[in-house]
Design a protein around this motif. Structure first.
Motif, PDB file in Angstrom:
ATOM      1  N   ASN A 401      -7.618 -20.020 -19.157  1.00  0.00           N
ATOM      2  CA  ASN A 401      -6.955 -18.826 -19.719  1.00  0.00           C
ATOM      3  C   ASN A 401      -7.863 -18.253 -21.082  1.00  0.00           C
ATOM      4  OD1 ASN A 401      -4.936 -18.037 -18.274  1.00  0.00           O
ATOM      5  ND2 ASN A 401      -3.440 -19.658 -19.087  1.00  0.00           N
ATOM      6  N   THR A 443       1.865 -18.816 -12.034  1.00  0.00           N
ATOM      7  CA  THR A 443       2.216 -17.910 -12.987  1.00  0.00           C
ATOM      8  C   THR A 443       1.641 -18.108 -14.361  1.00  0.00           C
ATOM      9  OG1 THR A 443       4.220 -18.285 -11.889  1.00  0.00           O
ATOM     10  CG2 THR A 443       4.560 -17.636 -14.235  1.00  0.00           C
ATOM     11  N   LYS A 446      -1.498 -16.350 -14.961  1.00  0.00           N
ATOM     12  CA  LYS A 446      -1.274 -14.741 -14.788  1.00  0.00           C
ATOM     13  C   LYS A 446      -1.629 -14.416 -13.542  1.00  0.00           C
ATOM     14  CE  LYS A 446      -2.342 -15.213 -19.844  1.00  0.00           C
ATOM     15  NZ  LYS A 446      -3.360 -14.881 -20.776  1.00  0.00           N
ATOM     16  N   GLN A 447      -1.264 -15.177 -12.517  1.00  0.00           N
ATOM     17  CA  GLN A 447      -1.284 -14.380 -11.292  1.00  0.00           C
ATOM     18  C   GLN A 447      -2.596 -13.944 -10.980  1.00  0.00           C
ATOM     19  OE1 GLN A 447       1.424 -10.929 -11.802  1.00  0.00           O
ATOM     20  NE2 GLN A 447       2.785 -12.059 -10.549  1.00  0.00           N
ATOM     21  N   ASP A 448      -3.496 -15.011 -11.138  1.00  0.00           N
ATOM     22  CA  ASP A 448      -5.019 -14.591 -10.967  1.00  0.00           C
ATOM     23  C   ASP A 448      -5.264 -15.707  -9.822  1.00  0.00           C
ATOM     24  OD1 ASP A 448      -7.829 -15.203 -10.897  1.00  0.00           O
ATOM     25  OD2 ASP A 448      -7.890 -14.141 -12.906  1.00  0.00           O
ATOM     26  N   THR A 479       6.908 -15.387 -12.313  1.00  0.00           N
ATOM     27  CA  THR A 479       6.533 -14.623 -13.609  1.00  0.00           C
ATOM     28  C   THR A 479       7.889 -13.923 -13.895  1.00  0.00           C
ATOM     29  OG1 THR A 479       4.210 -14.358 -12.862  1.00  0.00           O
ATOM     30  CG2 THR A 479       5.045 -12.732 -14.227  1.00  0.00           C
TER      31      THR A 479
END
Length: 614
Positions: A401, A443, A446-448, A479
């Motif tokens: 992140n 989650t 960040k849904q990557d 999320t």
């Protein structure tokens, strides 16, 4: 209504009570040929201590003594079972007319030599209530305080052991080698009973999950699919609806006299006090003796009868269900002297077994304290083989992140693994990207999709024992909510009315299919890779957003490159000479393309590249 004799015969638990209605005996049965020749049976019934129990003559078994406590409703029978004792039925009589029978069973061949899970394994963590509903008839059970409520995030959704059994072909194909179920033991609590950690009977599978016999069937059928079974045990606390809250075996059975005191006796969670040479006795006690919540009273493992109860309970489940491992919840919260004795007793009985303890800290200096072989400054000696690597989990999420710099990004992972010098056996650490108590990895990232694939590639190829949370393979996501009920989301295909089905692939998105294929490729390669199961780890300082490492064994080398850049990299390999040697060709795991190692390797943007050299 069936008599206790009929119930026990049907369940094959082999404990029979005659003329002593409603009496319970724990453990419910035992085995001959154990390493330890002592057995302590706890009897519970009103005024049972007034009975003068005698053991009818049985070759090789003696009733050594009977311990009575300050509660006349309990008696503890101490037996000595010699190596010459044969399987059969013990008969106990009392002058008051009481009588009960107790079974000694034959052990399975080589039971003491069973191998526990190890670095060749991947543990698949399941919340059974949220995985698959294989038997809808037990969703709600008469006499249980909480009924099914599938639309409530904190309610029972109906998943059960039969659902896990039905999923075994899927799990075998996926590449799973061990199953870790959150506790399936009875949790007869009025609410939030689905999670399993407020146990109300340490010897009984929750009837909404199935039965003891079905749990044993799960272990047997899983083994036929090449999958072992790991039990999640709780030593620190129990459920407030347990009979012990109404009828304590001893006055000191529960910490703080069985009183939560509106939070005054809550645990501080200050785990560092255990190793802190300057910590006060008050702070140490507040951590170890404090309760989590009012519904989870804290057990006093310093009470020797309770300590013995917990030791025998673990051994009983290992033998009864043919377990291949144990995961211990909230490990460090229990009395540390007890933990040393508990782990030693189990590892003495099963020298090749494995137990992993949950010590939720990102500080490896604290976590490593508990691993067997660690020389601690205070002289504490543990026999716990494995601990959970929360440091790597936290570092991995941060690394993916964060932007790359000299002290952010991949360097966090590099530094976490560099701390392995603190552990006696880093190859026996349990590594994971998420679990049932935190937001899912998809989650957290960040849904990557690309980052999630990199995270799981690292976890499934680095040193240690891999653990994966159910549904990671199809990008389950919470999320928008950190509620545990949403983290423990229903598995697609496990329940009626769902639009998608991970078991069949129906209704999955392109990204879900991509992730499922990536995970399956990694898991099945891991199952047969000598480098990943036994190989040495050599990692290299991150550079230009790329973290790289090698796993090397005598016959195989695996190179892993994790590229965080949003652009393709042409990556030279000169710095890897020490692990490459004279090798000039490799096969990329995901594409199966041949790669020339004399040239720079192409690393696609935001990707994991795994090169296999045979």
């Amino acid at each position: 209504m069936k008599s206790l004799i009929q119930i026990f015969l049907v369940s094959a638990l082999l404990t029979t009570c005659i003329n002593v209605n409603a009496m319970t005996a724990s453990p419910q049965s035992w085995w001959v040929g154990m390493q330890t020749n002592s057995l302590q049976i706890m009897l519970h019934k009103q005024n049972v201590a007034k009975h003068q129990w005698q053991l009818m003559p049985y070759s090789g078994v003696n009733l050594h003594n009977i311990i009575k406590t300050d509660n006349p409703n309990y008696a503890f029978l101490n037996l000595e079972i010699s190596p010459s004792a044969k399987p059969g039925t013990l008969v106990f009589n009392s002058a008051a007319g009481g009588r009960f029978e107790y079974s000694l069973n034959a052990r399975k061949a080589n039971s003491s030599k069973r191998r526990g899970f190890d670095s060749s394994d991947t543990l698949y963590l399941i919340n059974p209530d949220r995985f698959a509903n294989g038997d809808s008839t037990n969703d709600s059970v008469k006499g249980m305080l909480e009924a099914a409520n599938p639309i409530e995030r904190g309610g029972r959704h109906g998943g059960d052991i039969q659902g896990v059994i039905d999923a075994l072909p899927y799990l075998q194909k996926l590449g799973v080698t061990q199953l870790w179920l959150t506790p399936p033991l009875e949790n007869n609590m009025p609410s939030y009973s689905y999670h399993g950690y407020a146990i109300t009977d340490f010897y009984k599978i929750d009837s909404r999950m199935g039965s003891n016999a079905l749990y044993r069937e799960l272990a047997a059928k899983a083994k036929q699919h090449g999958i072992g079974l790991v039990m999640d045990l709780v030593l620190n606390h129990f459920g407030s609806e347990h009979v012990w809250m109404k009828d304590k075996p001893t006055a000191d059975w529960i910490n703080f006299n069985g009183d939560f005191a509106n939070g005054k006796h809550a645990t501080s969670h200050a785990r560092q006090t255990i190793q802190d040479p300057h910590a006060s006795d008050f702070d140490k006690r507040q951590f170890s003796d404090g309760w989590f919540v009012a519904t989870m009273p804290d057990l006093n493992q310093r009470q020797p009868l309770l300590a013995n109860y917990l030791i025998q309970n673990a051994i009983w489940w290992i033998e009864y269900a043919d377990l291949s491992g144990i995961r211990v919840d909230t490990y460090s919260y229990s009395d540390k002297a007890f933990l040393a004795n508990w782990t030693k007793a189990i590892m003495t009985e099963y020298p090749q077994f494995n137990i992993v303890g949950e010590e939720w800290t990102s500080n490896p200096a604290i976590a490593s304290y508990w691993q067997a072989g660690k020389v601690n400054n205070d002289g504490y000696t543990s026999s716990l083989p494995s601990v959970m690597d929360f440091s790597l989990q936290e570092s991995l999420i941060q690394a993916l992140n964060e932007d790359e710099s000299w002290n952010t990004g991949w360097v966090k992972v590099y530094q976490s693994i560099a701390n392995d010098f603190l552990y006696p056996n880093p190859d026996n650490l349990l590594v994971f990207a998420d679990n049932h108590d935190m937001s899912r990895v998809y989650t957290q990232l960040k849904q990557d999709l690309a980052k999630t694939k990199m995270a799981m590639t690292l976890l499934l190829t680095t040193r240690g024992i891999a653990q994966m949370y159910y549904g990671t393979e199809v990008l389950l996501d919470n999320t928008g909510s950190n509620d545990h009920g949403d983290i423990r989301i229903d598995f697609p295909g496990g329940f009626k009315g769902q639009k998608s089905n991970a078991f069949t692939g129906q209704g999955l998105t392109i990204d879900q299919r991509d992730m499922l294929q990536t995970i399956s490729t990694l898991l099945n390669f891991r199952k047969q890779s000598a480098a990943l199961s036994q190989g040495k780890l050599t990692h290299f300082s991150p550079k230009d957003g790329v973290y790289s490492y090698a796993r090397t064994s005598e016959k195989q080398t695996v190179l892993v490159f994790l590229n965080k850049h949003a652009e393709m990299k042409s990556w030279p390999l000169h710095y890897m000479e020490e692990v490459l040697g004279s090798q000039i060709h490799a096969t990329e795991l995901f594409t199966q393309q041949t790669v020339n190692l004399n040239k720079a390797v192409t690393l696609p943007a935001m990707s994991a590249v795994v090169l296999v050299i045979e």
